[in-house]
Design an enzyme around this catalytic site. Sequence first.
Site, PDB file in Angstrom:
ATOM      1  N   LEU A  39      -5.583  12.533  14.806  1.00  0.00           N
ATOM      2  CA  LEU A  39      -6.229  11.805  15.900  1.00  0.00           C
ATOM      3  C   LEU A  39      -5.672  12.250  17.244  1.00  0.00           C
ATOM      4  O   LEU A  39      -6.342  12.179  18.263  1.00  0.00           O
ATOM      5  CB  LEU A  39      -6.005  10.295  15.732  1.00  0.00           C
ATOM      6  CG  LEU A  39      -6.585   9.642  14.478  1.00  0.00           C
ATOM      7  CD1 LEU A  39      -6.127   8.191  14.385  1.00  0.00           C
ATOM      8  CD2 LEU A  39      -8.101   9.718  14.488  1.00  0.00           C
ATOM      9  N   GLY A  40      -4.426  12.701  17.223  1.00  0.00           N
ATOM     10  CA  GLY A  40      -3.776  13.165  18.443  1.00  0.00           C
ATOM     11  C   GLY A  40      -2.513  13.934  18.114  1.00  0.00           C
ATOM     12  O   GLY A  40      -1.974  13.833  17.012  1.00  0.00           O
ATOM     13  N   LYS A  41      -2.055  14.718  19.077  1.00  0.00           N
ATOM     14  CA  LYS A  41      -0.858  15.531  18.881  1.00  0.00           C
ATOM     15  C   LYS A  41       0.159  15.239  19.974  1.00  0.00           C
ATOM     16  O   LYS A  41      -0.193  14.996  21.121  1.00  0.00           O
ATOM     17  CB  LYS A  41      -1.217  17.020  18.882  1.00  0.00           C
ATOM     18  CG  LYS A  41      -2.104  17.446  17.722  1.00  0.00           C
ATOM     19  CD  LYS A  41      -2.377  18.948  17.751  1.00  0.00           C
ATOM     20  CE  LYS A  41      -3.252  19.367  16.580  1.00  0.00           C
ATOM     21  NZ  LYS A  41      -3.526  20.833  16.579  1.00  0.00           N
ATOM     22  N   VAL A  47      -0.555  12.197  15.047  1.00  0.00           N
ATOM     23  CA  VAL A  47      -1.002  10.888  14.584  1.00  0.00           C
ATOM     24  C   VAL A  47      -2.262  11.080  13.752  1.00  0.00           C
ATOM     25  O   VAL A  47      -3.208  11.742  14.186  1.00  0.00           O
ATOM     26  CB  VAL A  47      -1.289   9.932  15.761  1.00  0.00           C
ATOM     27  CG1 VAL A  47      -1.825   8.601  15.249  1.00  0.00           C
ATOM     28  CG2 VAL A  47      -0.030   9.712  16.593  1.00  0.00           C
ATOM     29  N   ASP A  87       7.035   5.833  30.914  1.00  0.00           N
ATOM     30  CA  ASP A  87       5.969   6.838  30.817  1.00  0.00           C
ATOM     31  C   ASP A  87       4.599   6.166  30.898  1.00  0.00           C
ATOM     32  O   ASP A  87       3.723   6.388  30.058  1.00  0.00           O
ATOM     33  CB  ASP A  87       6.106   7.627  29.515  1.00  0.00           C
ATOM     34  CG  ASP A  87       5.337   8.955  29.554  1.00  0.00           C
ATOM     35  OD1 ASP A  87       4.992   9.410  30.665  1.00  0.00           O
ATOM     36  OD2 ASP A  87       5.085   9.534  28.482  1.00  0.00           O
ATOM     37  N   ASP A 112       7.373 -22.642  16.432  1.00  0.00           N
ATOM     38  CA  ASP A 112       8.360 -21.737  17.046  1.00  0.00           C
ATOM     39  C   ASP A 112       9.335 -21.263  15.967  1.00  0.00           C
ATOM     40  O   ASP A 112      10.478 -21.694  15.896  1.00  0.00           O
ATOM     41  CB  ASP A 112       9.091 -22.476  18.171  1.00  0.00           C
ATOM     42  CG  ASP A 112      10.178 -21.631  18.827  1.00  0.00           C
ATOM     43  OD1 ASP A 112      10.116 -20.387  18.706  1.00  0.00           O
ATOM     44  OD2 ASP A 112      11.081 -22.221  19.443  1.00  0.00           O
ATOM     45  N   ASP A 139       7.015  -7.882  -2.180  1.00  0.00           N
ATOM     46  CA  ASP A 139       7.269  -7.099  -3.398  1.00  0.00           C
ATOM     47  C   ASP A 139       7.799  -5.719  -3.011  1.00  0.00           C
ATOM     48  O   ASP A 139       7.096  -4.713  -3.082  1.00  0.00           O
ATOM     49  CB  ASP A 139       5.970  -6.997  -4.207  1.00  0.00           C
ATOM     50  CG  ASP A 139       6.135  -6.225  -5.500  1.00  0.00           C
ATOM     51  OD1 ASP A 139       7.284  -6.066  -5.963  1.00  0.00           O
ATOM     52  OD2 ASP A 139       5.113  -5.764  -6.052  1.00  0.00           O
ATOM     53  N   GLU A 164       6.020  -8.157  -8.818  1.00  0.00           N
ATOM     54  CA  GLU A 164       6.725  -9.434  -8.853  1.00  0.00           C
ATOM     55  C   GLU A 164       7.706  -9.536  -7.684  1.00  0.00           C
ATOM     56  O   GLU A 164       8.286  -8.537  -7.266  1.00  0.00           O
ATOM     57  CB  GLU A 164       7.494  -9.604 -10.167  1.00  0.00           C
ATOM     58  CG  GLU A 164       6.599  -9.704 -11.390  1.00  0.00           C
ATOM     59  CD  GLU A 164       7.398  -9.784 -12.676  1.00  0.00           C
ATOM     60  OE1 GLU A 164       6.986 -10.543 -13.573  1.00  0.00           O
ATOM     61  OE2 GLU A 164       8.428  -9.077 -12.777  1.00  0.00           O
ATOM     62  N   ASN A 180       5.668 -20.585 -13.876  1.00  0.00           N
ATOM     63  CA  ASN A 180       6.039 -20.375 -15.286  1.00  0.00           C
ATOM     64  C   ASN A 180       7.551 -20.344 -15.511  1.00  0.00           C
ATOM     65  O   ASN A 180       8.016 -20.024 -16.607  1.00  0.00           O
ATOM     66  CB  ASN A 180       5.405 -19.099 -15.831  1.00  0.00           C
ATOM     67  CG  ASN A 180       5.834 -17.862 -15.055  1.00  0.00           C
ATOM     68  OD1 ASN A 180       6.737 -17.922 -14.218  1.00  0.00           O
ATOM     69  ND2 ASN A 180       5.177 -16.744 -15.318  1.00  0.00           N
TER      70      ASN A 180
END
EC number: 2.7.11.1
Length: 562
Positions: free
Chosen positions: A124-126, A132, A238, A466, A501, A507, A544
């Site tokens: 998607l981008g560099k 990304v 930036d 909170d 998990d 589990e 259980n």
Amino acid sequence: MNDLIIKNNKKGSCDVIIKYKCKKSDENIKRRKSSHKYIKNKSVVLGRSIMTNKKEKLKGALKYKGSKKEIKICNKKSMIKNDKDENTTLKSMKSDNFKFSRRGFILSFTGNLEDFYNLSKEPLGKGTYGCVYKATDKLLKISRAVKVVSKKKLKNIPRFRQEIDIMKNLDHPNVVKLLETFEDSNQIYLVMELCTGGELFDKIVKKGCFVETFASFIMKQIFSVLNYLHIRNICHRDIKPENFLFYDMTPESLIKIIDFGLASYFTHNNYEMKTKAGTPYYVAPQVLTGSYNYKCDMWSSGVLFYILLCGYPPFFGESDHEILSMVKKGKYQFKGKEWNNISEEAKDLIKRCLTMDADKRICASEALQHPWFKKKKYAFNMDMKMDIHVLENFKNYGLLLKFQKLAMTIIAQQSNDYDVEKLKSTFLVLDEDGKGYITKEQLKKGLEKDGLKLPYNFDLLLDQIDSDGSGKIDYTEFIAAALDRKQLSKKLIYCAFRVFDVDNDGEITTAELAHILYNGNKKGNITQRDVNRVKRMIRDVDKNNDGKIDFHEFSEMMKLKF
């Protein structure tokens, strides 16, 4: 068929007893001199619900005090409801001091990311250190963005880990969410929410310039997120259009700030930052001299603001050297036809952002109060109101099991903006001063303004919402408490289950829950009291009695009503 007996004792309270054949060593109910009762060693706090096995038909309060009794009995549960009981429960929860932070739910894994996600072939981008990609969860089919960073290209790995740490601490509607990280021998992967609306930079290139009302919509978000960062002593360093993404393609899409690679912690008001960081067009003069503070972000936002209104930068040249020379002089103009119809208030705010003396430069909180925002207010969901269901959800959240509150927080964190669109907009309206959080007074004011009657124990409810004990309601805390549990999809519930998990074996163990609960949420060593708390949390929903929670038990826990 087992009997459910409601019995008044001598002290006027009400005991609930499950009666069936059993050995003396297998007592069904153990009594203590407190508001706690036990069913097969499961601690039940007044007003709460627990999971029970087939022989145990009771889910709910075991003891009741008061003259008025409303007892509901059915095949699945027995509930005793009363406002005083609810108040007692909330007080007991407050005294328990159970607090946690969402940052503990952003886990780091070692291993192969592609065991869990399919990555797109094209990025998607560099960036300097990696790319990304769009990633799709193999099981849930949820789309994410994954930043893949090569360790070989990283000059300073500890500096990159600081970027991760900063992102874990951020919880704001205009900050892209970090969800989890992976690491193998060659690369580090940051799994984040996916933004599909493109860069603000691309929209500027396509549009040229914007009318003031839309510019106010963009700049309010930028100043809000900067205010949020600066309050937390974080300087982005930036700020530029390329580092803001639109969440989606809709006209009223929010923008999200990305790329904290140059971000740094600072000591307020001191000029201790020395690194020359940033992009020539947007860099502040003090950065070039090698001694600056957090207000370098305000200079950069002023440049961005200028570009939004006219389509070109205030400081320009044929080369980086020429651009930086212009920046050092700090001279710019409001000439050209693009500025003919721009208000004096807009120009004044730009001037205050581009003030050469950083001490006199406007800060983000002051910028948000500038008259220009009132004059050019962008009507974004300003009619959003809270209804009675949100208040009911707040009340229900206050009575949830500890385990359920953890799960709701994770669900709020994992949800995309589409899942919580109305609640997100409500949060933004309530956050009048743009700090990225809501004070308890603001929430009260918002509910009363919308004609909702506050319960007398509302302060106790706010203490439960909170969850990190900061004294204010953060974005994820608000969403977690306001979500309607009846509307939760199986996909979202499984998202939360999978976070708990840790080893992905289907589990949740005591060790895994302790890791989640105290990962980033506790200073110092885990005590025996902490371990016992986790064991009780497991026991409360362990149907259980095997000492672990599978997805069925977890799903049933999330459906319990109060």
